[in-house]
Design a protein around this motif. Structure first.
Motif, PDB file in Angstrom:
ATOM      1  N   PRO A  31       0.848  -1.203   0.000  1.00 11.04           N
ATOM      2  CA  PRO A  31       0.000   0.000   0.000  1.00 11.04           C
ATOM      3  C   PRO A  31       0.877   1.244   0.000  1.00 11.04           C
ATOM      4  CG  PRO A  31      -0.687  -1.560   1.699  1.00 11.04           C
ATOM      5  CD  PRO A  31       0.626  -2.044   1.175  1.00 11.04           C
ATOM      6  N   VAL A  32       0.523   2.187  -0.848  1.00 11.50           N
ATOM      7  CA  VAL A  32       1.301   3.424  -0.931  1.00 11.50           C
ATOM      8  C   VAL A  32       0.943   4.297   0.263  1.00 11.50           C
ATOM      9  CG1 VAL A  32       1.747   5.491  -2.310  1.00 11.50           C
ATOM     10  CG2 VAL A  32       1.372   3.281  -3.441  1.00 11.50           C
ATOM     11  N   PRO A  33       1.938   4.745   1.046  1.00 13.45           N
ATOM     12  CA  PRO A  33       1.616   5.519   2.260  1.00 13.45           C
ATOM     13  C   PRO A  33       1.148   6.924   1.930  1.00 13.45           C
ATOM     14  CG  PRO A  33       3.984   5.484   1.914  1.00 13.45           C
ATOM     15  CD  PRO A  33       3.387   4.626   0.828  1.00 13.45           C
ATOM     16  N   SER A  34       0.412   7.507   2.856  1.00 10.73           N
ATOM     17  CA  SER A  34       0.044   8.922   2.714  1.00 10.73           C
ATOM     18  C   SER A  34       1.279   9.768   2.986  1.00 10.73           C
ATOM     19  CB  SER A  34      -1.042   9.261   3.737  1.00 10.73           C
ATOM     20  OG  SER A  34      -0.470   9.216   5.038  1.00 10.73           O
ATOM     21  N   GLY A  35       1.180  11.045   2.672  1.00 12.15           N
ATOM     22  CA  GLY A  35       2.306  11.944   2.920  1.00 12.15           C
ATOM     23  C   GLY A  35       2.687  11.980   4.387  1.00 12.15           C
ATOM     24  N   LEU A  95       9.018   8.023  -6.044  1.00 14.10           N
ATOM     25  CA  LEU A  95       7.700   8.641  -5.921  1.00 14.10           C
ATOM     26  C   LEU A  95       6.707   7.715  -5.223  1.00 14.10           C
ATOM     27  CD1 LEU A  95       7.455  10.178  -9.514  1.00 14.10           C
ATOM     28  CD2 LEU A  95       8.057  11.354  -7.388  1.00 14.10           C
ATOM     29  N   PRO A  96       5.775   8.272  -4.474  1.00 16.57           N
ATOM     30  CA  PRO A  96       4.756   7.453  -3.815  1.00 16.57           C
ATOM     31  C   PRO A  96       3.645   7.085  -4.801  1.00 16.57           C
ATOM     32  CG  PRO A  96       4.430   9.755  -3.231  1.00 16.57           C
ATOM     33  CD  PRO A  96       5.649   9.694  -4.143  1.00 16.57           C
ATOM     34  N   THR A  97       4.035   6.361  -5.847  1.00 20.43           N
ATOM     35  CA  THR A  97       3.073   5.993  -6.890  1.00 20.43           C
ATOM     36  C   THR A  97       2.997   4.470  -6.983  1.00 20.43           C
ATOM     37  OG1 THR A  97       4.816   5.982  -8.547  1.00 20.43           O
ATOM     38  CG2 THR A  97       3.614   8.050  -8.258  1.00 20.43           C
ATOM     39  N   PRO A  98       1.903   3.947  -7.574  1.00 22.45           N
ATOM     40  CA  PRO A  98       1.810   2.488  -7.726  1.00 22.45           C
ATOM     41  C   PRO A  98       2.987   1.904  -8.498  1.00 22.45           C
ATOM     42  CG  PRO A  98      -0.328   3.499  -8.109  1.00 22.45           C
ATOM     43  CD  PRO A  98       0.656   4.637  -7.964  1.00 22.45           C
ATOM     44  N   GLY A  99       3.523   2.635  -9.447  1.00 21.78           N
ATOM     45  CA  GLY A  99       4.608   2.093 -10.260  1.00 21.78           C
ATOM     46  C   GLY A  99       5.952   2.053  -9.546  1.00 21.78           C
ATOM     47  N   SER A 100       6.143   2.934  -8.577  1.00 20.45           N
ATOM     48  CA  SER A 100       7.481   3.086  -7.988  1.00 20.45           C
ATOM     49  C   SER A 100       7.587   2.703  -6.518  1.00 20.45           C
ATOM     50  CB  SER A 100       7.948   4.547  -8.137  1.00 20.45           C
ATOM     51  OG  SER A 100       8.182   4.849  -9.480  1.00 20.45           O
ATOM     52  N   TYR A 101       6.500   2.830  -5.755  1.00 18.30           N
ATOM     53  CA  TYR A 101       6.643   2.742  -4.301  1.00 18.30           C
ATOM     54  C   TYR A 101       7.218   1.420  -3.803  1.00 18.30           C
ATOM     55  CZ  TYR A 101       5.858   2.577   0.625  1.00 18.30           C
ATOM     56  OH  TYR A 101       6.071   2.420   1.966  1.00 18.30           O
ATOM     57  N   TRP A 102       6.882   0.330  -4.505  1.00 23.34           N
ATOM     58  CA  TRP A 102       7.365  -0.973  -4.033  1.00 23.34           C
ATOM     59  C   TRP A 102       8.895  -1.034  -3.897  1.00 23.34           C
ATOM     60  CZ3 TRP A 102      10.629  -3.759  -7.189  1.00 23.34           C
ATOM     61  CH2 TRP A 102      10.656  -3.399  -8.549  1.00 23.34           C
ATOM     62  N   LYS A 103       9.590  -0.248  -4.709  1.00 25.82           N
ATOM     63  CA  LYS A 103      11.059  -0.255  -4.647  1.00 25.82           C
ATOM     64  C   LYS A 103      11.544   0.274  -3.296  1.00 25.82           C
ATOM     65  CE  LYS A 103      10.884   0.901  -9.529  1.00 25.82           C
ATOM     66  NZ  LYS A 103      11.086   1.985 -10.495  1.00 25.82           N
ATOM     67  N   VAL A 104      10.845   1.282  -2.775  1.00 26.95           N
ATOM     68  CA  VAL A 104      11.193   1.850  -1.476  1.00 26.95           C
ATOM     69  C   VAL A 104      11.078   0.780  -0.393  1.00 26.95           C
ATOM     70  CG1 VAL A 104      10.449   3.524   0.280  1.00 26.95           C
ATOM     71  CG2 VAL A 104      10.542   4.195  -2.144  1.00 26.95           C
TER      72      VAL A 104
END
Lengths: 532, 532
Positions: A31-35, A95-104
């Motif tokens: 899940p992408v976190p909120s700010g 970025l906190p986006t569906p495409g990128s967040y998983w990498k974090v």
């Protein structure tokens, strides 16, 4: 294949949660976190970074955690100070986006977000997170303000790679990423652009944007900015390709060049001589990267018409090229006949060059030969399609064809712009029924609707024919007897990547198969494309 | 220049003798012998050859004593048997014509008929004639009947090298030379074609001609025939390039291949590993040579559009390429910006390939990219002409221009197809007054009407401008101060071959010169093409 993962990838609307999720290639859901969540998670990172700085260390921020950024971050985290302690605290940001967040999340779990066969990459990432605790990832922009060095590894691609209708580069996301840097960076931070960019980007885009944003903040001192390009190679030497390859760089001024050099020298291996090459200005460095990859692409394209010739006049182009490659220094990089060019760089860098020349440098220069080469490379898979058409006994409509190999490098699970894409598209358009197999690829990100058959036996069992599209070891070790055993009946084979030996080809033909191969003129001369 | 020699070269009608004469490039005059004279001179050769054979040695005949044949003959003559004695008695044969006969006399005098800086070539020729006495040259055809091995090094060129109006190869003189071999050869002699030939020549031309002529003589046994290509490089390593480079070969059958290998192994150095590469058939060997040289030509052509780009956008392409060439194995053969391609091979071999494919193999294959590259290379000197036009203050009409460099390789006196030809033709057509200089060329065979000024001071004294067309050491060592001292007034310089250092360029510009250079975008960016 796991159907849950596939469904999840198709859209997030089917999931019960309201928050967007980011799904990793391995199927894990994040899940992408909120700010606010990101900021509170970031507080711990900020404390550690400040602590590292108080002890005299520096903080490096890597912007963009893709194929380059994630590996570079782990490599920099492994750099040691004189006392053997980590030289840097490294923060990866995306970025906190569906495409990128998983990498974090992967990085923070100590896992490299790259499916690589290089054990060093996995180890460095694990150790930096779990042992030395000097690598963390975040989506929180406050991180920019902590960094002494900001390494830009933001994605920058070309839309319409091989189209004749002009080249389009969408520079705005990249420009926006740089704007963010300018808004939040420390005044004395060094910015190192590592992204492969169109010529003119650093001096005509990055520098003015940073200046503008800094001026808004009242910062008048000169920007410290350099371009330094990597030569990352997917495969078993991923980290080594960052650390041990020569590295070209140039700053916008003497001070930037010097600081860039000092920074690079802390993680580029100089034990066998200085690998750092300074050029006169960032434009030269930007252009160098593009020329380097354009040269490789042109050398690949050059051999294509000789491939077609060899097939027509009945000679084995592979043995001829082997005899020529013995001329080291002038001919040992001659390419073998093949199936096209894949990957992120060789398929686009010439286009980036032309686009920058036209749009950023406003020159009328045209790289005609260079762009022709890219078109040739893009068309190469269609020659394999022609070969399939030639030997498919009842045409392509309804033909059951096993396509063996999806990645663009043998024994590497990297499918970006793989030439198999064009082959599969063309065969499907003609009505063929495909069984697509690859021993190292579980899901094909670029063709998510094309299932990957995990089991080679299942792919071959009822096949009317086989296309060998990648020189994976599993295919090279197959041999004629395995192929005849695994298929229900004599079939055809198109060897697009020099997978079969002459002996195997002869055995298959003796067993009733039709056999053709790219660059294998001698097979055709010997009549292997015809029934015995 | 010696006016007598020039007059003599212009025609033999002015000389008092009635017999035709053959004039060597050094000006020496050699009356061409009658057939009877040649035969009586040959008797001694025949006796020596038969004597050598009686002692168990072999006789080698080299047909054609040009740039390759003369050097190959001396190299073979140096081959030693197990007991240290010469392995072969070597006979060089050429035609009793004004163009060729002088080579026969030179060799018989112990002199190599090639103006080479390689001391080994001179020594081998001298020793084989005067010490071991196992090398002789003749025009007498009876020599063919003495040979165990006949090496064909007959000239075969393309008419209209870079024309778009089709490629024409005049095969008839070559075919006639082969016919002579077939008429006179021993039935069991091995024929090794070393000439670079269109693909298909050995199997579709040489073999049928030899068979036909031998059948007329009642010889029905199979012809022993192979193709084996040399990689001769003009310059200081002439002989070494014959002896120590890998050598590709293939016979028309197993026995021919084996015998060719055994023969080549006696003079190709195998002390550092086997250099002999056998291919499947002569067609592959013929094609290999042409592909090898086409690749080189294409790599040279590739860089041209990047050269024009670099000049337009103001970067130094040389330093960029230096930074890329550090990638050994893939990029270290990248070519620098330049002035075109000269020599015998790279300017024609792609054309030979296309001609053979069309006319001997009757294939519709087209080597479009490859032929495009040749056109690009042929046009390169015209870019230098454009640069001259740009900086010549009063246009080209009447401009006194010193053209420095006529050969096609630095510090080698080889002017075949030199790019300076195109430059000089274009400048003369525009009305320029040229002073053409080259430190190692006394007369320019291909442009006999263009005098070569021997003295650089004389060439420069009244020049309005200078074109540096070859990177001869004498020019590279000149420096800015010499140039300004040798010219009466500030002039212009077009550096077409990376002769001037950046420092020299800046000094010249500071002294009032206009300075431009091929690939030197940074000079243009810094305004050196404009008056201060």
């Amino acid at each position: 294949m796991n159907p849950t993962n596939t469904d999840a990838r198709r859209g997030t609307g089917e999931l019960p949660e309201k928050r967007p999720v980011s799904i990793a290639p391995d199927g894990t859901v994040h899940p992408v976190p909120s700010g606010d969540d990101a900021r509170s998670a970031f507080e711990e990172i900020a404390l550690k970074a400040e602590e590292h700085r108080r002890r005299g260390g520096q903080v490096v921020l890597v912007q963009g955690l893709g194929f380059v950024g994630a590996a570079v971050a782990a490599t920099i985290a492994d750099a040691k100070a004189v006392d053997g302690a980590p030289a840097y605290f490294v923060i990866g940001i995306d970025l906190p986006t569906p495409g990128s967040y998983w990498k974090v999340e992967k990085i923070n779990a100590g896992l490299a977000p790259i499916d690589s066969t290089d054990p060093v990459l996995a180890r460095l990432t694990h150790d930096a997170v779990h042992e030395t605790a000097n690598l963390r990832a975040t989506t929180c922009r406050d991180a920019y303000g902590l960094a002494d060095v900001i390494v830009v590894d933001v994605h920058l691609d070309v839309a319409g790679r091989t189209s004749d209708n002009g080249i389009h580069v969408e520079l705005e996301p990249f420009r926006e990423a740089i704007r963010t840097v300018g808004r939040l960076m420390r005044p004395d931070a060094l910015v190192v652009v590592e992204t492969t960019v169109p010529p003119g980007t650093c001096e005509n885009v990055v520098l003015p944007v940073l200046r503008e944003e800094r001026l808004r903040r009242g910062i008048e001192e000169p920007v410290l900015l350099a371009h330094a390009y990597e030569r990352v190679m997917p495969g078993p030497n991923y980290v080594s390709s960052i650390r041990s390859y020569p590295r070209t760089y140039s700053g916008v001024d003497e001070r930037s060049s010097n600081q860039a050099r000092a920074f690079l020298a802390t993680f580029v291996d100089s034990s066998n001589g200085d690998l750092l090459w300074r050029l006169e200005n960032p434009l030269s460095s930007e252009l160098g990267k593009l020329l380097e990859n354009s040269y490789r692409a042109a050398n690949i394209a050059f051999i294509h018409e000789w491939t077609l010739l060899a097939e027509k006049i009945g000679v084995n182009l592979f043995e001829i090229i082997d005899s020529i490659r013995v001329r080291t220094g002038t001919h040992d990089n001659m390419r073998y006949p093949g199936f096209g060019v894949g990957g992120y760089c060789l398929t686009k860098d010439s286009l980036l060059a032309q686009w920058g020349v036209t749009h950023l440098l406003e020159s009328d220069a045209v790289l005609e030969t260079t762009l022709d080469a890219l078109r040739t490379n893009a068309l190469m898979p269609m020659h394999a399609v022609e070969l399939v058409k030639e030997v498919a006994p009842n045409g392509l409509g309804g033909a059951r064809i096993a396509v063996c190999g999806v990645s663009y490098v043998p024994d590497v699970a990297d499918t970006r712009n793989s030439p198999t894409e064009a082959l599969v598209d063309a065969l499907l358009a003609e009505g063929a029924e495909l069984r697509v197999h690859d021993p190292s690829v579980r899901t094909w990100l670029e063709r998510a609707d094309v299932p990957i058959v995990q089991d080679l036996e299942a792919a071959l069992a009822d096949a009317d024919g086989v296309v060998l599209a990648v020189g994976h070891r599993a295919y090279r070790e197959l041999g004629a007897s395995s192929l005849t055993q695994l298929t229900a009946q004599p079939a055809f084979v198109v060897d697009a990547q020099n997978v079969l030996s002459d002996e195997s080809a002869r055995e298959l033909h003796a067993a009733g198969w039709l056999v053709v191969g790219v660059g294998k003129g001698h097979w055709r001369r010997d009549g292997m494309h015809r029934r015995k």
